[in-house]
Design an enzyme around this catalytic site. Structure first.
Site, PDB file in Angstrom:
ATOM      1  N   SER A   6      43.099  31.649  48.225  1.00 50.75           N
ATOM      2  CA  SER A   6      43.408  31.639  46.797  1.00 50.75           C
ATOM      3  C   SER A   6      42.725  32.796  46.072  1.00 50.75           C
ATOM      4  CB  SER A   6      43.019  30.277  46.249  1.00 50.75           C
ATOM      5  OG  SER A   6      42.266  30.362  45.107  1.00 50.75           O
TER       6      SER A   6
ATOM      7  N   ASN B 180      48.099  39.673  41.245  1.00 52.76           N
ATOM      8  CA  ASN B 180      48.061  40.160  39.868  1.00 52.76           C
ATOM      9  C   ASN B 180      48.066  41.672  39.809  1.00 52.76           C
ATOM     10  OD1 ASN B 180      47.765  38.241  37.501  1.00 52.76           O
ATOM     11  ND2 ASN B 180      46.555  37.252  39.065  1.00 52.76           N
TER      12      ASN B 180
ATOM     13  N   ARG C  93      45.233  35.664  44.570  1.00 56.31           N
ATOM     14  CA  ARG C  93      45.279  35.739  43.113  1.00 56.31           C
ATOM     15  C   ARG C  93      45.025  37.173  42.653  1.00 56.31           C
ATOM     16  NH1 ARG C  93      41.317  32.581  41.902  1.00 56.31           N
ATOM     17  NH2 ARG C  93      42.575  30.711  41.941  1.00 56.31           N
TER      18      ARG C  93
END
Lengths: 71, 302
Positions: free
Chosen positions: B240, B248, B244
């Protein structure tokens, strides 16, 4: 044109859940700040954390879509 | 549309050092590290112990003090804050600079055509290439300088030919020299591994052997399976964290590339502003999540 369909489906379905989740998180955070403005900074910190967790789901589907599209 | 739009999900190799591929993202992250180190060391040498700091010292003291009190508000323990601040602030500043630096002009636009190995071969004293010695040895009796130059020209030509036929990047006219380091999955996985490794380290350091009871617990069958779940959740933390940040920053890179490709004037400006904000938020999220996990791991009572 049809070969663009899989990433489009991936990101559009994957975006629904996080959109609802982020809306609910920010809604309750704003209500909490409105009720208790002194705790604003603490609530904001927790809100950003929650939003980041919810947004991560959308990012996963975005990564999947990008991999399907470009790899 | 996809003809001129160059989007690569994997980093591209600039040059190799003894078989180690130096990619453009690695190169950029080294540049950021070196620039940050030099800047901070130069400021450190000028710092004076005073109650009224001025100029750059004032700014940096405000940053460090602000980060420290912010971390203190999350950990609620001076001892923990003093232990965690260097790691977390390092994460924050390094990730934020790496996110921001890719918005500078020159990123993705300055292309590098060819291999650095060709340039190395033009230094006469470097006998790096095995393919050429026959040529160099036969010519050495006549005129050393000329033969060296000749041989090296030959080498560079032959290399250029082989590179042009071999590497796929040549089709695009070269690879970008600079590329934001967090748009590379290897970088974000490395950061996530450091963060999750530090969670275990601080857990063992502050909570002692009691920390291991989180994973291995024979007190009841339920606690045993909870331990397995805890272990899986540590693995999912790595995924994660890594995806993430990567998602992004890579999405921002693609967004700006597409917008710049469609309408190159004026329109990209708000998106660059958005990316500055996203870079800050993602660095903050990474640092804050690490800090929250550190704090949760170091709590002794459950």
């Amino acid at each position: 044109m049809l070969e663009n369909l899989p990433p489009v489906i991936a990101i559009s379905i994957g975006g629904i859940g996080p959109a609802i989740a982020i809306g609910m998180i920010v809604k309750s955070a704003l209500e909490a700040i409105g009720r208790n403005p002194e705790a604003g900074s603490q609530i904001q910190t927790a809100m950003i954390l929650g939003v980041a967790f919810a947004e991560a789901i959308a990012i996963y589907s975005l990564v999947v879509a990008l991999i399907v599209k470009f790899v | 549309m996809a003809a001129n739009l160059h989007i690569a999900i994997t980093p591209e190799t600039l040059f190799t050092i003894g078989g180690f591929e130096v990619t453009n993202t690695l190169f950029t992250s080294y540049l950021v590290t070196i620039a940050l180190t030099i800047f901070l060391l130069s400021v450190r040498s000028k710092i004076k112990p005073t109650t009224r700091p001025k100029g750059i010292q004032n700014i940096l003291e405000a940053i460090v003090g602000g980060l420290y009190s912010f971390f203190q508000s999350i950990t609620h323990s001076t001892q923990k804050t003093q232990a965690f601040t260097p790691v977390i602030a390092g994460f924050f500043i390094f990730i934020m600079l790496n996110n921001w630096v890719e918005l500078l002009p020159g990123f993705h636009t300055i292309l590098y055509t060819g291999h650095a190995e060709i340039k190395l071969s033009q230094i006469p004293s470097v006998p790096w290439q095995n393919a050429a010695p026959a040529l160099a040895v036969t010519n050495i009796d006549e005129d050393e300088v000329n033969s060296d130059l000749l041989a090296n020209e030959e080498i560079s030509h032959s290399n250029q030919d082989s590179v042009e036929t071999e590497s796929a990047e040549e089709k695009h006219g070269g690879v970008p020299i600079f590329r934001g380091a967090n748009a590379d999955i290897n970088m974000t996985v490395a950061l996530a591994l450091i963060s999750v490794g530090a969670i275990q380290y601080y857990g063992l350091k502050f909570a002692g052997k009691g920390y291991l009871k989180k994973y291995i617990n024979f007190s009841s069958p339920i606690m045993f399976f909870v331990g397995i779940l805890e272990f899986v959740s540590e693995l999912s933390k790595i995924l994660s964290f890594a995806f993430r940040l990567f998602g992004n920053i890579f999405a921002g890179e693609v967004l700006i590339a597409v917008i710049t490709f469609l309408i190159p004037v004026i329109l990209p400006i708000p998106f660059i502003g958005l990316e500055i904000f996203v870079g800050f938020i993602q660095a903050l999220v990474f640092a804050m999540l690490s800090l929250v996990f550190f704090t949760m791991a170091t709590e002794t009572h459950h």
